[in-house]
Design an enzyme around this catalytic site. Structure first.
Site, PDB file in Angstrom:
ATOM      1  N   LYS A  82       0.835  -1.192   0.000  1.00  0.00           N
ATOM      2  CA  LYS A  82       0.000   0.000   0.000  1.00  0.00           C
ATOM      3  C   LYS A  82       0.871   1.244   0.000  1.00  0.00           C
ATOM      4  CE  LYS A  82      -3.891  -2.070   2.467  1.00  0.00           C
ATOM      5  NZ  LYS A  82      -3.479  -3.466   2.436  1.00  0.00           N
ATOM      6  N   HIS A 132      -3.992   1.658   4.775  1.00  0.00           N
ATOM      7  CA  HIS A 132      -3.368   2.896   4.304  1.00  0.00           C
ATOM      8  C   HIS A 132      -3.207   3.882   5.465  1.00  0.00           C
ATOM      9  CE1 HIS A 132      -4.790   1.278   0.422  1.00  0.00           C
ATOM     10  NE2 HIS A 132      -3.738   1.902  -0.063  1.00  0.00           N
ATOM     11  N   SER A 142      -7.437   3.498  -1.978  1.00  0.00           N
ATOM     12  CA  SER A 142      -7.599   3.298  -0.542  1.00  0.00           C
ATOM     13  C   SER A 142      -9.084   3.399  -0.215  1.00  0.00           C
ATOM     14  CB  SER A 142      -6.834   4.382   0.223  1.00  0.00           C
ATOM     15  OG  SER A 142      -7.280   4.473   1.555  1.00  0.00           O
ATOM     16  N   GLY A 178     -10.310   3.972   2.717  1.00  0.00           N
ATOM     17  CA  GLY A 178     -10.473   5.075   3.662  1.00  0.00           C
ATOM     18  C   GLY A 178     -10.182   6.451   3.099  1.00  0.00           C
TER      19      GLY A 178
END
Length: 122
Positions: free
Chosen positions: A24, A50, A91, A93
């Site tokens: 990531k 992340h 990601s 989030g």
């Protein structure tokens, strides 16, 4: 004060990623108080999320008197034996980083690599 902030900002590496593997990454805008900012790439295989990378980056920057915000994330496939890095994914989030910005940062750090990106994949 502005000169000190600019000096601190200039010491922040544009790219810090693992030496190989698939992992990531986050694209982070770093700012000195009341001053200009710059975007940096951070990518590590130890991170489960992340946010783990972003939170560590934010802590390190705060110790230098710098603030930051996450612009998004994705994944990197770093194959040093082939001198290739592929930027892709997103990601959950933070959303998808602008992979073209990430690619330009990586090209500056790894000028002898083939660096590609795609919005497909997770």
């Amino acid at each position: 004060m502005a000169a000190a902030a600019a000096e601190a900002l200039s010491r922040v590496a544009d790219v810090e990623i693992d030496g190989g593997g698939v992992f990531k990454y986050v694209l982070v805008r770093v700012r000195a108080a009341g001053g200009p900012g710059k975007d940096v790439v951070r990518g590590h295989g130890w991170a489960e999320y992340h946010a783990d990378i972003y939170e560590q980056t934010a802590r390190e920057l705060a110790q230098q008197g710098l603030g930051c915000e996450c612009l998004g994330g994705g994944r990197l496939s770093h194959r040093p034996e082939e001198r290739k890095i592929h930027v892709y994914g997103y990601s959950v989030g933070f959303g998808r980083a602008d992979h073209s910005v990430t690619t330009e940062k990586l090209k500056a750090e790894y000028p002898d690599y083939e660096i590609t990106w795609a919005d497909e994949g997770y």
